[in-house]
Design a protein around this motif. Sequence first.
Motif, mmCIF file in Angstrom:
data_model
loop_
_atom_site.group_PDB
_atom_site.id
_atom_site.type_symbol
_atom_site.label_atom_id
_atom_site.label_comp_id
_atom_site.label_asym_id
_atom_site.label_seq_id
_atom_site.Cartn_x
_atom_site.Cartn_y
_atom_site.Cartn_z
ATOM 1 N N GLY A 132 25.171 47.663 14.725
ATOM 2 C CA GLY A 132 26.514 47.312 13.940
ATOM 3 C C GLY A 132 27.587 46.913 14.967
ATOM 4 N N GLY A 133 27.373 46.931 16.314
ATOM 5 C CA GLY A 133 28.266 46.653 17.130
ATOM 6 C C GLY A 133 28.394 45.064 17.190
ATOM 7 N N VAL A 134 29.284 44.700 17.820
ATOM 8 C CA VAL A 134 29.556 42.961 17.875
ATOM 9 C C VAL A 134 29.451 42.418 19.554
ATOM 10 C CG1 VAL A 134 31.017 41.051 17.104
ATOM 11 C CG2 VAL A 134 31.043 43.196 15.788
ATOM 12 N N LEU A 135 28.679 41.516 19.446
ATOM 13 C CA LEU A 135 28.519 40.976 20.774
ATOM 14 C C LEU A 135 29.474 39.794 20.925
ATOM 15 C CD1 LEU A 135 25.307 40.305 22.592
ATOM 16 C CD2 LEU A 135 26.678 38.356 22.379
ATOM 17 N N PHE A 136 30.291 39.652 22.100
ATOM 18 C CA PHE A 136 31.196 38.795 22.309
ATOM 19 C C PHE A 136 30.764 38.023 23.686
ATOM 20 C CE2 PHE A 136 33.417 41.397 19.728
ATOM 21 C CZ PHE A 136 34.206 40.485 18.731
ATOM 22 N N PRO A 137 30.641 36.698 23.698
ATOM 23 C CA PRO A 137 30.615 36.078 25.111
ATOM 24 C C PRO A 137 31.891 35.875 25.869
ATOM 25 C CG PRO A 137 30.138 34.341 23.430
ATOM 26 C CD PRO A 137 30.608 35.730 22.901
ATOM 27 N N VAL A 138 32.057 36.432 26.829
ATOM 28 C CA VAL A 138 33.515 36.233 27.576
ATOM 29 C C VAL A 138 33.242 35.536 29.084
ATOM 30 C CG1 VAL A 138 35.067 37.645 28.437
ATOM 31 C CG2 VAL A 138 33.779 38.550 26.820
ATOM 32 N N ASP A 139 34.055 34.631 29.073
ATOM 33 C CA ASP A 139 34.141 33.800 30.424
ATOM 34 C C ASP A 139 35.286 34.682 31.137
ATOM 35 O OD1 ASP A 139 32.447 31.958 29.475
ATOM 36 O OD2 ASP A 139 33.885 30.568 28.851
ATOM 37 N N PHE A 140 35.026 34.795 32.388
ATOM 38 C CA PHE A 140 36.058 35.373 33.421
ATOM 39 C C PHE A 140 35.621 35.138 34.588
ATOM 40 C CE2 PHE A 140 33.575 38.800 35.431
ATOM 41 C CZ PHE A 140 32.539 38.715 34.275
ATOM 42 N N SER A 141 36.769 35.393 35.485
ATOM 43 C CA SER A 141 36.660 35.268 37.014
ATOM 44 C C SER A 141 36.771 36.298 37.578
ATOM 45 C CB SER A 141 37.811 34.438 37.494
ATOM 46 O OG SER A 141 38.130 33.332 36.965
ATOM 47 N N CYS A 142 36.033 36.672 38.701
ATOM 48 C CA CYS A 142 36.280 38.151 39.282
ATOM 49 C C CYS A 142 36.120 37.641 41.021
ATOM 50 C CB CYS A 142 34.996 38.717 39.140
ATOM 51 S SG CYS A 142 33.327 37.977 39.643
ATOM 52 N N LEU A 143 36.510 38.728 41.609
ATOM 53 C CA LEU A 143 36.502 38.601 43.079
ATOM 54 C C LEU A 143 35.432 39.704 43.578
ATOM 55 C CD1 LEU A 143 38.031 37.787 45.270
ATOM 56 C CD2 LEU A 143 39.608 39.645 45.249
ATOM 57 N N THR A 144 34.536 39.306 44.582
ATOM 58 C CA THR A 144 33.648 40.156 45.116
ATOM 59 C C THR A 144 33.689 39.944 46.583
ATOM 60 O OG1 THR A 144 32.076 38.298 44.810
ATOM 61 C CG2 THR A 144 31.969 39.896 43.191
ATOM 62 N N PHE A 145 32.846 40.792 47.251
ATOM 63 C CA PHE A 145 32.848 40.790 48.810
ATOM 64 C C PHE A 145 31.210 40.763 49.136
ATOM 65 C CE2 PHE A 145 32.552 42.945 52.800
ATOM 66 C CZ PHE A 145 33.494 42.170 53.627
ATOM 67 N N LYS A 146 31.030 39.789 49.956
ATOM 68 C CA LYS A 146 29.923 39.560 50.477
ATOM 69 C C LYS A 146 29.435 39.203 51.690
ATOM 70 C CE LYS A 146 25.301 37.660 49.318
ATOM 71 N NZ LYS A 146 24.415 36.501 49.012
ATOM 72 N N MET A 147 28.855 39.848 52.648
ATOM 73 C CA MET A 147 28.610 39.529 54.116
ATOM 74 C C MET A 147 27.676 38.269 53.890
ATOM 75 S SD MET A 147 28.190 43.551 55.533
ATOM 76 C CE MET A 147 27.027 43.760 54.172
ATOM 77 N N LEU A 148 28.136 37.233 54.694
ATOM 78 C CA LEU A 148 27.252 36.218 54.826
ATOM 79 C C LEU A 148 26.787 36.109 55.993
ATOM 80 C CD1 LEU A 148 29.839 33.767 53.343
ATOM 81 C CD2 LEU A 148 27.587 34.537 51.820
ATOM 82 N N VAL A 149 25.244 35.420 56.136
ATOM 83 C CA VAL A 149 24.689 35.546 57.395
ATOM 84 C C VAL A 149 25.358 34.551 58.332
ATOM 85 C CG1 VAL A 149 22.689 34.884 58.741
ATOM 86 C CG2 VAL A 149 22.561 36.105 56.609
ATOM 87 N N GLY A 150 25.768 34.662 59.604
ATOM 88 C CA GLY A 150 26.519 33.842 60.472
ATOM 89 C C GLY A 150 27.809 34.396 60.586
ATOM 90 N N GLU A 151 28.538 35.166 59.715
ATOM 91 C CA GLU A 151 29.710 35.441 59.538
ATOM 92 C C GLU A 151 30.268 36.442 60.391
ATOM 93 O OE1 GLU A 151 30.961 36.965 55.722
ATOM 94 O OE2 GLU A 151 32.937 36.843 55.971
ATOM 95 N N VAL A 152 31.568 36.206 60.745
ATOM 96 C CA VAL A 152 32.015 37.208 61.857
ATOM 97 C C VAL A 152 32.971 38.279 61.027
ATOM 98 C CG1 VAL A 152 33.540 37.583 63.958
ATOM 99 C CG2 VAL A 152 31.938 35.729 63.802
ATOM 100 N N LEU A 153 32.797 39.678 61.021
ATOM 101 C CA LEU A 153 33.397 40.647 60.604
ATOM 102 C C LEU A 153 33.827 41.648 61.477
ATOM 103 C CD1 LEU A 153 31.166 40.783 57.279
ATOM 104 C CD2 LEU A 153 33.299 39.905 57.286
ATOM 105 N N GLU A 154 34.531 42.715 60.916
ATOM 106 C CA GLU A 154 34.943 43.841 61.661
ATOM 107 C C GLU A 154 34.581 45.260 60.730
ATOM 108 O OE1 GLU A 154 39.105 43.749 62.288
ATOM 109 O OE2 GLU A 154 38.717 41.621 63.247
ATOM 110 N N GLY A 155 34.232 46.008 61.657
ATOM 111 C CA GLY A 155 33.487 47.315 60.908
ATOM 112 C C GLY A 155 33.917 48.482 61.979
ATOM 113 N N VAL A 156 34.340 49.693 61.159
ATOM 114 C CA VAL A 156 34.448 50.672 61.892
ATOM 115 C C VAL A 156 33.260 51.873 61.998
ATOM 116 C CG1 VAL A 156 36.021 52.849 61.722
ATOM 117 C CG2 VAL A 156 36.859 50.645 60.860
ATOM 118 N N VAL A 157 33.044 52.201 63.253
ATOM 119 C CA VAL A 157 32.170 53.107 63.679
ATOM 120 C C VAL A 157 32.266 54.473 63.029
ATOM 121 C CG1 VAL A 157 30.609 54.083 65.494
ATOM 122 C CG2 VAL A 157 31.613 51.685 65.817
#
Lengths: 221, 176
Positions: free
Chosen positions: B68-93
């Motif tokens: 009895g629920g209703v399904l709605f298709p929703v277009d949206f934008s989102c922000l994510t974080f991905k580590m890419l191979v070859g990318e330089v990043l910083e991390g805390v030990v």
Amino acid sequence: MAEKGGKGYVPPKGGKSALKSPVSNGDKSKKGKAVQFDSEDSFESDIPKSNGEKGSAPAGKGGKGGKGEKVANGTKKPTAKAPSSTEKTLVDGLPPNSVCLMDCEAAEILQGIQDQMVVLSQDPDIKLPVSFDMGLSYAKRGGNLAKPQTVKKIFEPLKKHGVSESEICLISNVGPETVDEVFALVPALKPKMSTLKGPLRIALDELAILKDALAKLKESI
Amino acid sequence: MYVKSKMTWNVVLPAENLDIKGLMLQKAIITRLMSEFAAKKASKDLGYFLTVTTVGSIGEGKVRQESGGVLFPVDFSCLTFKMLVGEVLEGVVYTIINKGVFLRCGPARNVFLSHTMMKDYRFVPGENPYFTSPKSSKIEKGVTVRFVVLGQKFVEAEKDFQALVSINGDYLGPIS
């Protein structure tokens, strides 16, 4: 891959103006490749190989391909090929509807949402992912208060020299102080070193001035 | 690296959440979308899910026969974080073992820097173990390290990434 193969074996068009055109054309990789392959049959089998390597290898290997091609002919050809391979390496794992953002852009978006959460959190149904806070603190780690629009403007001239959006994001996120640091940390830019040094130096100087000014402003407040 | 993406998800709104007032219905859909987004945590393609930034169009609802629920298709934008191979990043030990160190990099907790990927560094055991190099730079708990991503793996069951990184190279290593 099919496209690459295609480029490799299309040569007939490029014909004989051949050897000099890649040098003068710079970034127009298609023409460069066609011309090169046509004029030097003996290298035909070698060049696609180096193509393949670049496509699959990490950014660091770009330089090697460059050297090989210098031997074959003019210096500009690697310049044309390397960016496409970098672009692939970096953005390869991302879906087509995605764009890379600089840390400062992400920080602005995430901070905006966190500010709204003060009001929104009164509604218990509204939830944020567990990664939100860590994502925000990582984006803000440099304490860089520069507006993303300003940073984008500073790096905008690099696009004319074939630097992609994702490479600009990389440079900006690393926060380099010297041009050498940029080439060390983003090795894919090495083939373009001669043309990029000048614009990069200008951009980094501008960025340093901006950061200094913002730091002083912060202190005075 | 932070990634902004456009997506379309189907949001199912339970019958009890349906409201005749349009705005309330819209709010219920967005709230449901946000809670589903939060529950998903991460995906192999996009990395760690951080937030929904904008909601585009909400499509026409379709009633589901069983619930009895209703399904709605929703277009949206989102922000994510991905580590890419070859990318330089910083991390805390945060953990040090004789085989290497574990770092935290933004939402990623399983970032491993193997001792084989830090040339010239040697392990010094003790109550507070650390790695040190002849240039007297030290990698210990709490230190921020700049590294390059060599590879990563998405663990579906944990909705988490494991990454292997290196500091072999110029301008990489502990940051003062």
